[in-house]
Design an enzyme around this catalytic site. Sequence first.
Site, PDB file in Angstrom:
ATOM      1  N   GLU A   1       2.467  -2.694 -14.984  1.00 40.07           N
ATOM      2  CA  GLU A   1       3.982  -2.752 -14.698  1.00 40.07           C
ATOM      3  C   GLU A   1       4.438  -3.500 -13.951  1.00 40.07           C
ATOM      4  OE1 GLU A   1       4.205   2.299 -14.177  1.00 40.07           O
ATOM      5  OE2 GLU A   1       4.363   0.917 -12.208  1.00 40.07           O
TER       6      GLU A   1
ATOM      7  N   CYS B   1       8.856  -7.358  -8.887  1.00 44.86           N
ATOM      8  CA  CYS B   1       7.495  -6.712  -8.284  1.00 44.86           C
ATOM      9  C   CYS B   1       6.677  -7.318  -9.364  1.00 44.86           C
ATOM     10  CB  CYS B   1       7.682  -5.384  -7.635  1.00 44.86           C
ATOM     11  SG  CYS B   1       6.289  -4.811  -7.264  1.00 44.86           S
TER      12      CYS B   1
ATOM     13  N   CYS C   1      -7.051  -1.656  -9.595  1.00 42.41           N
ATOM     14  CA  CYS C   1      -7.132  -2.283  -8.351  1.00 42.41           C
ATOM     15  C   CYS C   1      -8.637  -2.045  -7.812  1.00 42.41           C
ATOM     16  CB  CYS C   1      -5.975  -1.954  -7.416  1.00 42.41           C
ATOM     17  SG  CYS C   1      -5.965  -2.768  -6.105  1.00 42.41           S
TER      18      CYS C   1
ATOM     19  N   CYS D   1      -7.276   1.980  -1.870  1.00 41.36           N
ATOM     20  CA  CYS D   1      -6.751   2.418  -0.582  1.00 41.36           C
ATOM     21  C   CYS D   1      -6.401   3.946  -0.976  1.00 41.36           C
ATOM     22  CB  CYS D   1      -5.552   1.804  -0.289  1.00 41.36           C
ATOM     23  SG  CYS D   1      -5.747   0.160   0.029  1.00 41.36           S
TER      24      CYS D   1
ATOM     25  N   CYS E   1      -2.823   5.044  -2.726  1.00 42.27           N
ATOM     26  CA  CYS E   1      -2.254   4.293  -3.422  1.00 42.27           C
ATOM     27  C   CYS E   1      -2.521   4.577  -4.865  1.00 42.27           C
ATOM     28  CB  CYS E   1      -2.402   2.794  -3.251  1.00 42.27           C
ATOM     29  SG  CYS E   1      -1.730   1.736  -4.498  1.00 42.27           S
TER      30      CYS E   1
ATOM     31  N   CYS F   1       5.796  -0.891  -5.809  1.00 43.28           N
ATOM     32  CA  CYS F   1       7.070  -1.777  -5.403  1.00 43.28           C
ATOM     33  C   CYS F   1       8.181  -1.242  -5.668  1.00 43.28           C
ATOM     34  CB  CYS F   1       6.750  -3.112  -6.381  1.00 43.28           C
ATOM     35  SG  CYS F   1       6.159  -2.838  -8.097  1.00 43.28           S
TER      36      CYS F   1
HETATM   37  N1  SAH Z   1      -2.889  -5.019  -3.000  1.00 41.20           N
HETATM   38  C1  SAH Z   1      -1.574  -5.427  -2.363  1.00 41.20           C
HETATM   39  C2  SAH Z   1      -0.547  -5.363  -3.048  1.00 41.20           C
HETATM   40  C3  SAH Z   1      -0.341  -3.986  -3.752  1.00 41.20           C
HETATM   41  S1  SAH Z   1       0.147  -2.584  -2.762  1.00 41.20           S
HETATM   42  C4  SAH Z   1      -1.700  -4.815  -1.019  1.00 41.20           C
HETATM   43  O1  SAH Z   1      -2.439  -4.121  -0.463  1.00 41.20           O
HETATM   44  O2  SAH Z   1      -0.760  -5.314  -0.215  1.00 41.20           O
HETATM   45  C5  SAH Z   1       1.668  -2.967  -2.214  1.00 41.20           C
HETATM   46  C6  SAH Z   1       2.189  -1.860  -0.793  1.00 41.20           C
HETATM   47  O3  SAH Z   1       2.265  -0.599  -1.563  1.00 41.20           O
HETATM   48  C7  SAH Z   1       1.275  -1.484   0.032  1.00 41.20           C
HETATM   49  O4  SAH Z   1       1.389  -2.134   1.196  1.00 41.20           O
HETATM   50  C8  SAH Z   1       1.403  -0.056   0.142  1.00 41.20           C
HETATM   51  O5  SAH Z   1       2.104  -0.039   1.553  1.00 41.20           O
HETATM   52  C9  SAH Z   1       2.430   0.381  -0.919  1.00 41.20           C
HETATM   53  N2  SAH Z   1       1.972   1.454  -1.186  1.00 41.20           N
HETATM   54  C10 SAH Z   1       1.129   1.962  -2.250  1.00 41.20           C
HETATM   55  N3  SAH Z   1       0.954   2.912  -2.617  1.00 41.20           N
HETATM   56  C11 SAH Z   1       1.817   3.723  -1.584  1.00 41.20           C
HETATM   57  C12 SAH Z   1       2.361   5.156  -1.528  1.00 41.20           C
HETATM   58  N4  SAH Z   1       1.727   6.082  -2.114  1.00 41.20           N
HETATM   59  N5  SAH Z   1       2.866   5.362  -0.662  1.00 41.20           N
HETATM   60  C13 SAH Z   1       3.699   4.390   0.300  1.00 41.20           C
HETATM   61  N6  SAH Z   1       3.315   3.080   0.150  1.00 41.20           N
HETATM   62  C14 SAH Z   1       2.663   2.854  -1.032  1.00 41.20           C
END
Ligand code: SAH
Length: 356
Positions: free
Chosen positions: A91, A104, A111, A115, A118, A335
């Site tokens: 995406e 973005c 990935c 996390c 995410c 993003c």
């Molecule tokens: N891997 C990289 C880039 C992708 S994630 C990183 O970790 O920075 C980019 C941002 O998306 C992360 O900083 C996180 O804050 C946000 N993010 C991902 N899933 C989210 C969620 N469910 N709610 C809020 N923020 C989220």
Amino acid sequence: MLDYADLDYENLVQWLKAQGEKEFHAKQILGWIFQKNVLSWEGMSNLSKELREKLAQYIRLPVLELVKLTESQDLETYKFLWRLKDGSLVESVLICSGTRRTVCVSSQVGCPARCAFCASGQQGFFRNLRPTEIIEQVLQINKWLADKEEKVSHVVYMGMGEPLKNYDSVIKSIRLLSDPNLVNISQRRITVSTVGIVEGIKRLSTEGLKVNLVLSLHAPNQHIRKKIIPYARKYPLEDILNAMDEYAQKTKRDITYEYTLLAGINDHPDHAHELAHLLKGKQCTVNLIPYNPVAGLRLKRPEKKAIKQFRSVLFGSRIVNTCRYTKGDDISAACGQLALQEKQEKSGLPMLAAGE
Ligand code: SAH
């Protein structure tokens, strides 16, 4: 088949010569792809049919096929779902705000960071994107915007994937995007977001690039960070913060820390105090992102009151902070969350959560 991002001017000249073609076509070809966003060989009207056929045989173009385009109700956010040549899906999100056109981009399929909050890592990691597959996200959107006489002004590596775990391709894509003879997007308008890959941050600071770096911090200490970010076990917070400081010093760029607020996990005022202490004296901004619910996860977004309290502690400690608040509409990719941040920036002070 070759990738066009792997063919710089010299390589392309060599390839043309080997085909018995004139070398001046190299400049034409690069201009068609990177400046005019012509993403098919047939469209390159000043090349002979014979050369176009040869190019089509040897060099893949395009590499992305648009599967679905979803727009937000206010027409400020557009989510592009692409299918790659091997069938994988990735995406990109376009955020239109004032004169800004921010894309973005994804850097991987899936990935490896996984996390806890995410969506991207939930199904695991499939593969790295190649440089062509990264920049074509921008080129395709440039082509789409050209109808409105607009073009992409900013690029953020905040889509699917961990950019510093696909280091070489990401760097290559940044160089192509920022090359004045190619896509010509200033490095100051390019942002890389990382979960905190220490060797990647250190290496990035030696590249001579002026891109913005964002750390996905999400916790005020190593203990909590380890609970929500598996990579934290490999990279201690102290090492990451030192590497970030080094990046700031070497590149003269300010640092941004992302902090996804998760109810009952990292949103207590004590956590805000600890965060303020952790970042004391640093030239930085904290971007707070109230957790955006992901199907199948049992995490919760904090109440508005808790978010306000958290922010007031940070303000009290003079930590510059912004808050991106999503309404959980259909554009909820990581993003997509940028949309509201941009909106708030446009309207002046990004102090209050949108929708309040
Ligand atoms: N891997 C990289 C880039 C992708 S994630 C990183 O970790 O920075 C980019 C941002 O998306 C992360 O900083 C996180 O804050 C946000 N993010 C991902 N899933 C989210 C969620 N469910 N709610 C809020 N923020 C989220």
